[in-house]
Write a protein that holds these residues in place. Structure first.
Motif, short mmCIF file in Angstrom:
data_model
loop_
_atom_site.label_atom_id
_atom_site.label_comp_id
_atom_site.label_asym_id
_atom_site.label_seq_id
_atom_site.Cartn_x
_atom_site.Cartn_y
_atom_site.Cartn_z
N GLY A 8 18.72 -7.53 -37.49
CA GLY A 8 18.41 -7.49 -38.73
C GLY A 8 19.16 -8.54 -39.83
O GLY A 8 20.26 -8.63 -39.57
N GLU A 31 16.19 -11.72 -36.01
CA GLU A 31 15.28 -11.16 -36.91
C GLU A 31 13.71 -11.28 -36.68
O GLU A 31 13.43 -12.53 -36.31
N ASP A 151 18.61 -2.91 -38.66
CA ASP A 151 17.44 -3.20 -38.71
C ASP A 151 16.39 -2.13 -39.49
O ASP A 151 15.15 -2.13 -39.23
#
Length: 362
Positions: A8, A31, A151
């Motif tokens: 994240g 990501e 995340d």
């Protein structure tokens, strides 16, 4: 040197990466998006989170990114003014206080730019976690000492390690879409909110009035996949099909917005935020929902505490992380429920909850 993987790259992930690098850790951030995600609502940095930013040396930069709102107007269902205020706004609270309101993507960019020596794996995601071994969708498998799920509400790490989202999510009966549009109301550092039955939202100017952020929400459940953006747009268009005021103009801009985002107002509550060498940070482990007004602050504070404990108390890091943070997190989540009951107005103890944590010195 410990090798840490963070899933994240929004707020909590880059903030944690900053502190881990400062403490001498090797850090990789994965990501799913191809780069930093644009858009998102205006968010607030308050209380101990402001102190975290100051300790990062980013206080002046943060304040320079402020939305600099002058006030707000509230309208009734017919578009008539109910009241205006130059002392507070619905999105940011009291204007005279120390809190800083800024756009989510501006804060994400600021944090990303502040971090050096971090490996970023964009356009990739974790597919399996087996002890220290992490398998990615695209990159080759690798081993990490610590794995952090930062995340978000629909955390992939949480699903892989702790179980399905349905076991931890609590829907608060509201849904919200946010997107960028031209400043079609010609607002001058101002925001206008309106409620029309089960639908409502607002428009606020942004980036020195060059654009605006539009909020469109509705009550009830939303039977739509959180990754199906076109289905989400259709749902908003359907809900606002008969809405008055400026909502039809807003819908025209919605179809063109490149940063359209939609999700439910939900909380994540878990008995523990860690399992083995995996730990959750921010919304992934303790989402408070936008009704708390504290999601960003909890992520920033959580990142600071997690990194500090990992450096100073590695044997008991996750236990200490929860001991320090959980009372603060629970108070903020409970406050969000009270805000929902009061129609979005902050509860009386808001300031006390915001400032209820004394930051450790690491």
């Amino acid at each position: 040197m410990k090798n840490v993987l963070i899933s994240g790259a929004s707020i909590g992930g880059p903030a944690l990466a900053y502190w881990l690098r400062r403490h001498g850790f090797a850090v990789t951030v994965v990501e799913r998006a191809r780069g930093l995600r644009p858009g998102g609502q205006a968010i607030d940095v308050r209380g101990p989170a402001l102190e975290v930013i100051e300790r990062m040396g980013l206080g002046d930069r943060l304040r320079s990114l402020s939305t600099n709102m002058r006030g707000m107007t509230m309208l009734d269902a017919e578009g008539n003014e109910l009241f205006s205020s130059t002392t507070h706004t619905l999105s940011g609270g009291e204007l005279a206080g120390p809190d800083v309101e800024l756009l989510r993507d501006d804060l994400a960019t600021m944090l990303f730019d502040a971090v050096e020596g971090v490996e970023y794996l964009f356009d990739d995601t974790i597919t399996a976690i087996d002890g220290t071994r992490v398998t990615f969708e695209k990159a080759a498998p690798r081993d990490f000492d610590v794995i952090v799920g930062a995340d978000g509400l629909h955390s992939n790490v949480r699903r892989l390690v702790f179980g399905p989202e349905s076991e931890f999510v609590s829907h608060l009966g509201m849904n919200l879409a946010v997107f960028t549009a031209p400043n079609f109301l010609n607002l001058d550092h101002w925001q206008i909110f309106q409620q029309d039955g089960e639908v409502g939202g607002g428009v606020m100017s942004a980036r020195a009035n060059a654009e605006c952020r539009v909020y469109m929400g509705f009550n009830g459940e939303a039977d739509v996949d959180y990754r199906d953006i076109e289905a989400q747009r259709r749902l908003i268009a359907e809900k606002f099909a008969d809405a008055g005021w400026e909502w039809q103009n807003a819908l025209k801009h919605m179809w063109e917005a490149l940063d359209f985002h939609f999700d439910s107002m939900s909380q994540i509550r878990m008995e523990t935020w860690s399992r083995g060498n995996v730990v959750l940070l921010g919304d992934a482990g303790y989402c408070g929902s936008p009704l708390s007004g504290q999601g960003t602050s909890m992520a920033l504070v959580g990142a600071y505490v997690l990194a500090g404990e990992l450096r100073d108390n590695p044997a008991t890091v996750f236990q200490r992380y929860e001991e320090i943070l959980r009372p603060y997190v629970t108070a903020n989540q409970d406050m969000a429920l009270k805000n929902r009951e009061s129609g979005g107005a902050p509860s009386e103890e808001f300031a006390d909850v915001v400032n209820s944590l004394q930051l450790p010195a690491y």
